[in-house]
Design a protein around this motif. Structure first.
Motif, mmCIF file in Angstrom:
data_model
loop_
_atom_site.group_PDB
_atom_site.id
_atom_site.type_symbol
_atom_site.label_atom_id
_atom_site.label_comp_id
_atom_site.label_asym_id
_atom_site.label_seq_id
_atom_site.Cartn_x
_atom_site.Cartn_y
_atom_site.Cartn_z
ATOM 1 N N ALA A 1 -24.142 -32.309 7.945
ATOM 2 C CA ALA A 1 -23.615 -32.341 9.252
ATOM 3 C C ALA A 1 -22.845 -33.544 9.507
ATOM 4 N N ASP A 2 -22.983 -34.567 8.637
ATOM 5 C CA ASP A 2 -22.469 -35.916 8.890
ATOM 6 C C ASP A 2 -20.918 -35.906 8.482
ATOM 7 N N VAL A 3 -20.444 -35.025 7.817
ATOM 8 C CA VAL A 3 -18.995 -35.305 7.880
ATOM 9 C C VAL A 3 -17.964 -34.372 8.809
ATOM 10 N N ASP A 4 -16.990 -34.798 8.988
ATOM 11 C CA ASP A 4 -15.877 -34.381 9.992
ATOM 12 C C ASP A 4 -15.368 -33.126 9.448
ATOM 13 N N PRO A 5 -15.332 -31.967 10.235
ATOM 14 C CA PRO A 5 -14.721 -30.814 9.510
ATOM 15 C C PRO A 5 -13.206 -30.812 9.388
ATOM 16 N N PRO A 6 -12.442 -31.423 10.361
ATOM 17 C CA PRO A 6 -10.964 -31.739 9.936
ATOM 18 C C PRO A 6 -10.647 -32.461 8.795
ATOM 19 N N THR A 7 -11.450 -33.601 8.620
ATOM 20 C CA THR A 7 -11.163 -34.259 7.612
ATOM 21 C C THR A 7 -11.628 -33.714 6.091
ATOM 22 N N VAL A 8 -12.627 -32.878 6.231
ATOM 23 C CA VAL A 8 -13.123 -32.169 4.938
ATOM 24 C C VAL A 8 -12.123 -31.089 4.886
ATOM 25 N N GLY A 9 -11.667 -30.231 5.750
ATOM 26 C CA GLY A 9 -10.523 -29.319 5.418
ATOM 27 C C GLY A 9 -9.352 -30.145 4.779
ATOM 28 N N ASP B 1 -12.659 -24.311 10.272
ATOM 29 C CA ASP B 1 -13.420 -23.369 10.869
ATOM 30 C C ASP B 1 -14.776 -22.975 10.112
ATOM 31 N N LEU B 2 -14.314 -22.832 8.733
ATOM 32 C CA LEU B 2 -15.454 -22.298 7.801
ATOM 33 C C LEU B 2 -16.465 -23.459 7.474
ATOM 34 N N VAL B 3 -15.792 -24.740 7.650
ATOM 35 C CA VAL B 3 -16.767 -25.891 7.272
ATOM 36 C C VAL B 3 -17.883 -26.170 8.441
ATOM 37 N N SER B 4 -17.034 -26.001 9.831
ATOM 38 C CA SER B 4 -17.826 -26.001 11.015
ATOM 39 C C SER B 4 -19.020 -24.941 11.047
ATOM 40 N N GLY B 5 -18.741 -23.612 10.599
ATOM 41 C CA GLY B 5 -19.537 -22.661 10.423
ATOM 42 C C GLY B 5 -20.683 -22.996 9.421
ATOM 43 N N ALA B 6 -20.273 -23.537 8.178
ATOM 44 C CA ALA B 6 -21.343 -23.672 7.275
ATOM 45 C C ALA B 6 -22.279 -24.810 7.661
ATOM 46 N N GLN B 7 -21.675 -25.907 8.626
ATOM 47 C CA GLN B 7 -22.663 -26.945 9.030
ATOM 48 C C GLN B 7 -23.631 -26.270 10.099
ATOM 49 N N ALA B 8 -23.195 -25.319 10.824
ATOM 50 C CA ALA B 8 -24.178 -24.898 11.918
ATOM 51 C C ALA B 8 -24.981 -23.908 11.262
ATOM 52 N N ASP B 9 -24.727 -23.420 10.168
ATOM 53 C CA ASP B 9 -25.757 -22.547 9.193
ATOM 54 C C ASP B 9 -26.877 -23.646 8.656
ATOM 55 N N GLY B 10 -26.417 -24.908 8.398
ATOM 56 C CA GLY B 10 -27.131 -25.651 7.635
ATOM 57 C C GLY B 10 -26.921 -25.724 6.046
ATOM 58 N N ASP B 11 -25.770 -24.917 5.917
ATOM 59 C CA ASP B 11 -25.449 -24.819 4.463
ATOM 60 C C ASP B 11 -24.487 -26.132 3.948
ATOM 61 N N LEU B 12 -23.926 -26.917 4.920
ATOM 62 C CA LEU B 12 -23.303 -28.133 4.712
ATOM 63 C C LEU B 12 -23.750 -29.123 5.258
#
Length: 205
Positions: free
Chosen positions: A156-164, A143-154
């Motif tokens: 966007a071309d990485v899959d959040p579950p995989t990153v987690g 969830d934090l990875v997805s939120g950081a992507q939405a904020d433009g801080d991470l």
């Protein structure tokens, strides 16, 4: 469950050194990690402590009780980090950094019990419940990875579950080689993992 400050006497005689509840739990975790939970009997644990099996049963009802207590200890340490991150007033990226740092420090502080947690196979209700709680922590990272992507801080071309999974995998790998008397302190390890996770290894041009 027999809690409290009762002491288990070793050797069967008065004046002999005794074991506190914490000593028994520590010995159980060490035995479970060394030989495997399934392969460790109450008799083997009693031998490890130098007491009779009947004396051990006077203080502990079963090895499953010890497993549950050890897993609660590990999950409590990790859950404390999750609570801190949830209450932190910052961006999702800042929370993600705080989570990686906090879980690294928690693992270093509670390495034996976290090692036990990570080696669960789900062969009992106690293990299944612990694994469910562990998966909930992973969802927090996602969830934090997805939120950081939405904020433009991470990116966007990485899959959040995989990153987690990769982030937790990096931290969890410490159980295989971390030693309290090693070259790096827990704080130095937490800083290094943060640099690798969020900055990479290639110097910026």
């Amino acid at each position: 469950m027999r809690r409290g400050r009762a002491v288990l006497e070793s050797g069967g005689g008065r004046g002999r050194p005794g074991y506190s509840r914490e000593d028994i739990l520590r010995a159980a975790v060490d035995a479970f990690n060394a030989a495997g939970y399934e392969a460790t009997s109450m008799g083997a644990l009693a031998d490890r402590l130098g007491v009779t099996k009947s004396a051990l049963y006077h203080h502990v009802s079963s090895k499953e009780e010890l497993l549950g207590e050890a897993l609660d200890h590990a999950l409590g340490a990790l859950g404390g980090v999750i609570d801190e991150v949830t209450e932190f007033d910052g961006t999702d990226m800042e929370r993600l950094r705080l989570l990686v740092r906090g879980t690294t420090l928690a693992l270093c502080a509670e390495a034996p019990s976290v090692t036990l947690l990570l080696r669960l196979r789900g062969n009992s209700d106690v293990e299944l419940r612990a694994m469910d709680r562990r998966r909930a922590y992973t969802r927090t990272v996602v969830d934090l990875v997805s939120g950081a992507q939405a904020d433009g801080d991470l990116r966007a071309d990485v899959d959040p579950p995989t990153v987690g999974r990769l982030l937790f995998g990096m931290v969890n790998s410490l159980v295989e080689w971390y030693r309290p008397n090693g070259d790096l302190s827990p704080e130095e390890l937490a800083e290094l993992i943060g640099k690798m996770a969020f900055g990479g290894l290639v110097p910026r041009s």
